[in-house]
Structure formats: structure tokens, C-alpha cells
Design an enzyme around this catalytic site. Sequence first.
Site, PDB file in Angstrom:
ATOM      1  N   TRP A 108       0.527  -1.408   0.044  1.00 20.16           N
ATOM      2  CA  TRP A 108      -0.109  -0.355   0.091  1.00 20.16           C
ATOM      3  C   TRP A 108       0.957   0.784  -0.055  1.00 20.16           C
ATOM      4  CZ3 TRP A 108       1.536   2.445   4.310  1.00 20.16           C
ATOM      5  CH2 TRP A 108       2.351   2.000   5.683  1.00 20.16           C
ATOM      6  N   GLU A 155      10.431  -8.452  -2.376  1.00 25.85           N
ATOM      7  CA  GLU A 155      11.573  -7.386  -2.027  1.00 25.85           C
ATOM      8  C   GLU A 155      10.698  -7.322  -0.351  1.00 25.85           C
ATOM      9  OE1 GLU A 155      11.774  -3.048  -1.203  1.00 25.85           O
ATOM     10  OE2 GLU A 155      10.674  -3.197  -3.163  1.00 25.85           O
ATOM     11  N   LEU A 156      11.611  -8.004  -0.043  1.00 21.75           N
ATOM     12  CA  LEU A 156      10.926  -7.710   1.800  1.00 21.75           C
ATOM     13  C   LEU A 156      11.255  -6.433   2.321  1.00 21.75           C
ATOM     14  CD1 LEU A 156      11.422 -11.694   1.979  1.00 21.75           C
ATOM     15  CD2 LEU A 156       9.723  -9.850   1.191  1.00 21.75           C
ATOM     16  N   PRO A 163      -4.265  -5.928  -5.268  1.00 23.10           N
ATOM     17  CA  PRO A 163      -3.623  -4.590  -4.992  1.00 23.10           C
ATOM     18  C   PRO A 163      -3.670  -4.767  -3.296  1.00 23.10           C
ATOM     19  CG  PRO A 163      -4.820  -3.917  -6.705  1.00 23.10           C
ATOM     20  CD  PRO A 163      -5.077  -5.590  -6.120  1.00 23.10           C
ATOM     21  N   CYS A 199       9.967   1.523   2.479  1.00 26.51           N
ATOM     22  CA  CYS A 199      10.553   0.085   2.423  1.00 26.51           C
ATOM     23  C   CYS A 199      12.891   0.864   2.735  1.00 26.51           C
ATOM     24  CB  CYS A 199      11.217  -1.064   0.741  1.00 26.51           C
ATOM     25  SG  CYS A 199      10.753  -0.054  -0.470  1.00 26.51           S
TER      26      CYS A 199
END
Length: 457
Positions: A128, A224-225, A153, A258
Site C-alpha cells: 500500500w 522484495e521484503l 493490490p 522500505c
Amino acid sequence: MRSVNPATGEAVGAIDSTPVGEIPAVVARARAALPGWRALGPEGRAERLRAAGRALADRADALATLVCREMGKPRREAAGEIRACVAGLGEELDQVVAALAPEVLDDGRTRTTVFRDPYGVCAVIAPWNFPVMMPHEMVVPALMAGNTVVLKPSELTPIAGGAWAEILMEALPPDVLQVIHGDEEQGRALVQADVDLIAFTGSRDAGAAILTAAGPTLKRVVLELGGKDPMVVLEDADVDAAARFAVRNAFRNAGQVCVSTERIYVAEPIAPAFEARVAELAAALKIGAGEEEDTDVGPMVHPRQKAHVVAQVKAALDAGARLLHGDAADLDSEGNFLRPLVLVDVDHDMALMRDETFGPVVGLMRFRSDDEAVALANDTPFGLGATVFGAEAHAVDVARRLDAGMVGVNRSVGGAPGAPWVGAKQSGYGFHSGVHGHRQFAQVRTVSSPSTGRGAA
């Protein structure tokens, strides 16, 4: 699902969740669309996406407003997010076409052609915090490689993510891109469906669960964390430049990035000056709704996310940390706003310095040597990004010792055009963006035959 403006609580809109039982049929339609989409080749697929880019440019203002209202980020940041996606559907596609082109290897006896073919159906599950950019960074490379895509999404920003996808779908053949909506239940069902590739951006725990679910059938994954990005400020750093970057990167998008700077390690001799400048700059930030003029820090996206951040801060304060900037009373305020907080007297026993925060909070620690700074920066299971500020040669030397996939020296972690977006350790499994990232979405296949004696093409 009812979508609300996190700044005001007003409804942005509502959207129906996709019944779990319908997801296999959605995937089946995506699989049926594969042959035609693959047959277009990279150039043909790029032409369709370029058309989508022109349509996206025409509707950029409206989509930016929607992102601002649904996610809460400042209007100028939302507009920048859309502009980046428009650029990604323009001339940048030429790089993707080149990345997917066949390569010929010829030693005079054997001629081998290396092809990059589609895997099949790709499931994309997006977060989000960048409701347009994050789907874009996974959907576009999957499509360019010839895969068809089913996108989910985030349930917190379904309208913005869905609106972006609808613009793309207008330029694509039927069922090449489809959208489902829902929460973790729909996400699990999509991962378990008959898909060949899963691309996900989100938390480390969710990524681990996806990897486990993909294991029995060995589905390919690109994850992708999370991150717990450190910043190292060396004794020979430009204090003002370092402080400006620290405040900007810790608090933009309310820290919900991130690669937000969440931990800062500063050399003892310059620590007092650096800390004072950080506090001064943080105090100058304007807090408000994203739609308001000159807002620097908007609301957090959801009460649940704010509660997570507040719990970390309160635990740190209880353990001996103190606020260099901010008001502890804000921790109990109503609504989704949280004013930027800068903490000192922190240590690595605190979750604030160990676990992902994802909010407008940063902790500062002092160090006595480069070795200590490197050890502190690497003391984490995460390894997405890191930054080092100092005299360039010195900073590069320290940067090369950090366990992160991307390191910025006297700047952010973002690289030159064509650079991949990549995490190390538990922050990444596969990667995306750039030539190398786009190839992650394609199956490498070789075809070898007797050489014609002409050498490599």
C-alpha cells in the site's frame, strides 16, 4: 472493501472483494491469453505498454489525487510516483527489449542461442505504501517478459492500484492483465492457484509464508521484503548535508518506505552538531493531510500501522531511550497522524533498533570507530539499503563492508538508470528493475546446434 482517507476518515470509495472460489477461473483466463501475448515478442509488447504510458500521462493528475486521498502521502510525492511510472512506460522500455533479446554464443564448433521466454502466469501481490509504483515495478517486467498477470493490490489502497491497472488494461489484449481484490485470504488463494511465478513486495513474514507455499510445486518467486536501513555518518562527513538527508529519508511518506532511514550511527566527535541539526530540521517539517499545501509528512495509512509504531516507541522509552525531538503525548493522540520522533540513548536490545518500524521514527546511536559502526549497521537480519556519509574514499570503503543490497554514498540508495533494486539477507529473494531485474521475470532457455563457423553474432 471500504477505502478511507487516512487523514480525515472520509470514504474514498468501496470495491467488492473477489470471491476466493473465482480465483482459479481468473488464472485460467490468464493462461488462455498466454499464447497470443507471447507471440507479440518484446517489441510488440512494448508498443502496447507505450500506448498505456501515454494514457497514464493523460490521467496522471487524477490518479495522483487518488493516491494522495487513499494512501495519505503529500500531493507532490504522489505526483512524483505517477511521473516515474509514466517514464517507465516510455523510452525506458527500450532497455527492457534489449535485456530480453536472444544472445548467441559460438566457439566455432557449437552455436548456442540463449533465449528469455515467459514463465507463464505471474501472480503479483502489491503493498500500500506506493500503490501505483509498486504494482508497476512488478507487473511491467512480468508483462514485458511475455507473462500474463493477475494483480492483487493492497486491501488498504485497492482503488488507486485498480485504477492504474485499468489504464494498462485498456491497451492490452483481454485477460493479459487481470485484477482481483481482497486481503490475506485472496492473496493465499492466488499464491496456491495454478500460477508459475509470484512477485511480491511487503513484509518479511509474508514473504516467508509465500516462499513456503510456493515450495511444493517449485513456483518461481521474486520477493522484495522489509528493511531496517542504517545510515552511517563518519567523522569527516558534511554534517548539514547528512542531517538534511537523514530527516528527508526518515520521514518522507511518514516513514512508510522500505528504504526509510530507521537507524543512524554517528561518529562521536560530530554527534552533538549532527543531533542538533537533525532536531532543528525535524521541527521544521509541516504535518498535515496530503491534500494540504506544502505538507511534508502526512498521516500513517491505517490505525493498525500507527499502533505498531507507537508500541515500539513506548517500549524504547520505557527501556531508557529519550526523545531528542518530538512529544511523547503524541503517542496517545487520536487519528492516524504521528509527528516525527527522533530518539537517542537507544540500543540494540530495543525493537526500535532491531525490527522494521515503518513509521516517522528514527533512532540515533554514537560510535567510536569504523569497525564499531559497521558491526552495528550489520547487526540485523535485514539487508535492503544503507547509506554512508563522509569523505568519498572513506565512505566508499565503509560502504563496501555493509551487508545491504544497495548502498548510497552521500546520497540515497537509488542507482543510475538500469541499476537493479535488490535486497540482501532477509530483505530480498530475487530482485527487480533494470536489465538484471527484468531478466528475473523470464525463463532462460538455450538452443544449441553445430556452428556455422562464423563466430558469435
